[in-house]
Design an enzyme around this catalytic site. Sequence first.
Site, PDB file in Angstrom:
ATOM      1  CE  LYS A 192      71.921  15.932  62.285  1.00  0.00           C
ATOM      2  NZ  LYS A 192      72.729  15.554  61.472  1.00  0.00           N
ATOM      3  CE  LYS A 203      71.266  14.319  52.357  1.00  0.00           C
ATOM      4  NZ  LYS A 203      72.526  14.206  52.565  1.00  0.00           N
ATOM      5  CE  LYS A 235      79.652  21.753  57.830  1.00  0.00           C
ATOM      6  NZ  LYS A 235      80.080  20.800  58.615  1.00  0.00           N
TER       7      LYS A 235
END
Length: 335
Positions: free
Chosen positions: A202, A199, A115
């Site tokens: 969203k 995968k 991140k």
Amino acid sequence: MIHKQKTLFSGIQPSGILTIGNYIGAIRQWLEMQNEYNCLFSLVDMHVITVRQDPKLFRQQTLDVFALYLACGLDPNKSIIFAQSHVSAHSELAWILNCITNHGELSRMTQFKDKSQRHSDNVNVGLFAYPVLMAADILLYQSDIVPVGDDQKQHLELARNLAQRFNHHFGETFVVPEPMIPKQAEGGRIMSLQDPEKKMSKSDANQGAYINLLDEPNKIRKKFKRAVTDSDNEIRFAEDKPGISNLLTIYSAFTNKAISDIEKEYEGKGYGALKTDVGDTVADFLEPIQQKFAEIRPDETQLLKMLHEAATKADKLARPTLNKVMDAIGFLPRG
Ligand code: TRP
């Protein structure tokens, strides 16, 4: 099996509308767990702000996610479904745990490394300490079981280490939680419709890659029609046919049919037929959830009331642990 006495905790980041991958991989199983454990499901809004949010959107999105969970069947009479920021004990315990966490063990967290690369303009201390807050979430309720996906296993390991470390230095205080790895659908994970080696997510830049639980029926059908497949036109689950295998996995998950039975059913039929049927099945499955969402989402007063009631219950459970921790540390008793 009934484990009514065991506590299960899970956190959900209200950072976007969930996909059918989240539904099959997590929510569907929580619906069963609600009957077997004392469940707490927290909308972990304090985790969300480790990435910059627009306050207005953020507020709406948290309510969206809450309403969607209710629409899926999470039941406030069975489980405590609450906002993390409403129970101040989370921040209080997180601070104390910060003080027994090493800088080094947090720098090793793969999600942090990941991140901080993706949000390199905002590598804040909250992002760094994120796993400690997560440990506080879990330990505060003396949780026995934490259902987590692969990407959160390292964080859960930290929570276990912190529980043991605290118990060792300050006396038996915390239950050491166990991970629960969710059952996968037959066929494995739900993958992207556009790149079936990845995968389903969203946050994919390509909206055609995922089905979100609030997608309109026609959009769902269209996305399945456009799903990436190979060109040999044989409906068979195989490693070298990731697109078709993914469609079979999804179809099986939403119909409860075995993949081998679906293969037989589609012998001699083309990909078009399978895509149409998967699209129809998923659209039909989501229809009642979407209806329920449309019914409950507008009444924000009621949603907030439910969240407030849940926060009161969570607070009652959390306080005794926090008091014990503060006492063990050597803080003066509160008035
Ligand atoms: N970090 C988790 C995630 O992104 C969310 C989370 C926060 C969580 N606190 C938790 C999960 C406690 C399980 C238990 O998925």
